[in-house]
Design a protein around this motif. Structure first.
Motif, short mmCIF file in Angstrom:
data_model
loop_
_atom_site.label_atom_id
_atom_site.label_comp_id
_atom_site.label_asym_id
_atom_site.label_seq_id
_atom_site.Cartn_x
_atom_site.Cartn_y
_atom_site.Cartn_z
N THR A 127 21.23 59.31 25.02
CA THR A 127 21.73 58.58 26.19
C THR A 127 21.20 59.21 27.47
O THR A 127 20.65 60.31 27.46
CB THR A 127 23.28 58.59 26.24
OG1 THR A 127 23.73 59.94 26.42
CG2 THR A 127 23.89 58.00 24.98
N GLY A 128 21.42 58.55 28.58
CA GLY A 128 20.99 59.06 29.88
C GLY A 128 22.11 59.71 30.67
O GLY A 128 21.90 60.18 31.77
N GLU A 129 23.30 59.73 30.09
CA GLU A 129 24.45 60.28 30.80
C GLU A 129 25.43 60.85 29.79
O GLU A 129 25.57 60.33 28.68
CB GLU A 129 25.13 59.19 31.63
CG GLU A 129 26.15 59.70 32.61
CD GLU A 129 26.73 58.57 33.49
OE1 GLU A 129 27.87 58.75 33.94
OE2 GLU A 129 26.04 57.55 33.69
N ALA A 130 26.12 61.93 30.20
CA ALA A 130 27.14 62.53 29.33
C ALA A 130 28.38 62.85 30.15
O ALA A 130 28.30 63.23 31.32
CB ALA A 130 26.61 63.80 28.67
N SER A 142 29.23 54.79 24.57
CA SER A 142 29.57 53.46 25.06
C SER A 142 28.81 53.22 26.35
O SER A 142 28.82 54.07 27.25
CB SER A 142 31.08 53.37 25.32
OG SER A 142 31.41 52.11 25.83
N ASP A 143 28.14 52.08 26.45
CA ASP A 143 27.40 51.70 27.66
C ASP A 143 26.42 52.77 28.12
O ASP A 143 26.29 53.05 29.31
CB ASP A 143 28.36 51.35 28.80
CG ASP A 143 29.23 50.14 28.48
OD1 ASP A 143 28.72 49.22 27.80
OD2 ASP A 143 30.40 50.13 28.90
N GLY A 144 25.74 53.42 27.17
CA GLY A 144 24.73 54.42 27.51
C GLY A 144 25.26 55.76 27.95
O GLY A 144 24.52 56.60 28.46
N ILE A 145 26.56 55.98 27.76
CA ILE A 145 27.18 57.26 28.13
C ILE A 145 27.80 57.87 26.88
O ILE A 145 28.56 57.21 26.18
CB ILE A 145 28.29 57.06 29.19
CG1 ILE A 145 27.73 56.41 30.44
CG2 ILE A 145 28.97 58.39 29.52
CD1 ILE A 145 28.79 55.96 31.43
N VAL A 146 27.48 59.14 26.61
CA VAL A 146 28.14 59.84 25.52
C VAL A 146 29.31 60.63 26.12
O VAL A 146 29.16 61.32 27.12
CB VAL A 146 27.18 60.76 24.73
CG1 VAL A 146 26.56 61.85 25.62
CG2 VAL A 146 27.89 61.40 23.54
N ALA A 185 25.36 71.82 32.92
CA ALA A 185 24.03 71.39 32.50
C ALA A 185 23.79 71.65 31.02
O ALA A 185 23.24 70.79 30.31
CB ALA A 185 22.95 72.08 33.34
N GLN A 186 24.19 72.81 30.52
CA GLN A 186 24.01 73.10 29.10
C GLN A 186 24.73 72.06 28.24
O GLN A 186 24.17 71.54 27.29
CB GLN A 186 24.52 74.50 28.75
CG GLN A 186 23.55 75.61 29.06
CD GLN A 186 24.04 76.93 28.50
OE1 GLN A 186 24.64 77.70 29.23
NE2 GLN A 186 23.79 77.16 27.23
N LEU A 187 25.97 71.78 28.58
CA LEU A 187 26.76 70.84 27.79
C LEU A 187 26.25 69.40 27.92
O LEU A 187 26.06 68.72 26.91
CB LEU A 187 28.23 70.91 28.20
CG LEU A 187 28.96 72.19 27.83
CD1 LEU A 187 30.31 72.27 28.54
CD2 LEU A 187 29.14 72.30 26.31
N THR A 188 25.99 68.95 29.15
CA THR A 188 25.61 67.55 29.33
C THR A 188 24.21 67.27 28.77
O THR A 188 24.01 66.25 28.10
CB THR A 188 25.69 67.10 30.80
OG1 THR A 188 24.87 67.94 31.60
CG2 THR A 188 27.12 67.12 31.30
N HIS A 189 23.25 68.15 29.03
CA HIS A 189 21.90 67.91 28.52
C HIS A 189 21.85 67.95 27.00
O HIS A 189 21.18 67.13 26.37
CB HIS A 189 20.91 68.91 29.13
CG HIS A 189 20.49 68.56 30.52
ND1 HIS A 189 21.31 68.72 31.61
CD2 HIS A 189 19.35 68.03 30.99
CE1 HIS A 189 20.69 68.31 32.69
NE2 HIS A 189 19.49 67.88 32.35
#
Length: 131
Positions: A112-115, A75-79, A100-104
């Motif tokens: 997306t650009g954000e998690a 939603s809105d570029g965020i997973v 970092a492992q999880l978000t990337h």
């Protein structure tokens, strides 16, 4: 499928710098068919219980955790990824490695650009600060 691991103490040479002078490094696995690329990537990462990734020199900070993928939504570029289970961290240097492992891995899978990573409904940062 792209999964991220940690290059310990390489000062950002192999990938983007994360805490304690480490880098987060993308690795590629063979193709996997899932209804959700996020589910495939996160499950692949979480199922790996090896601390080291073969002879690559890369480290898996999640090896001691017992986490499982539940769901994800964009939603809105965020997973936002919901996990369940037990999170285990070796301490102050492992915390940014785990995040970092999880978000990337989630961001690349979702495009997306954000998690945002939740464990049993609690943000990963909060979960780690409770350890």
């Amino acid at each position: 499928m792209t999964i991220f691991y940690v290059a310990v103490s390489d000062q950002g040479k192999a990938g983007p710098m994360i805490g304690c002078g480490d880098s987060i490094v993308a690795t590629e696995t063979g193709p996997v068919i899932y209804a959700s690329q996020v589910e495939a990537a996160m499950s692949g990462l979480l199922e790996n219980k090896e601390i080291e990734l073969g002879q690559s020199g890369l480290m898996n900070a999640l090896a001691g955790s017992d986490l499982f993928y539940v769901s994800s939504a964009v939603s809105d570029g965020i997973v936002t990824v919901e996990l369940t289970g037990e999170l285990s961290s070796g301490g102050i240097c492992d915390d940014p490695r785990i995040i970092a492992q999880l978000t990337h891995t989630a961001m690349v899978a979702a495009g997306t650009g954000e998690a945002r990573i939740l464990i049993d409904g609690v943000d990963i940062g909060e979960s780690l600060s409770l350890k």
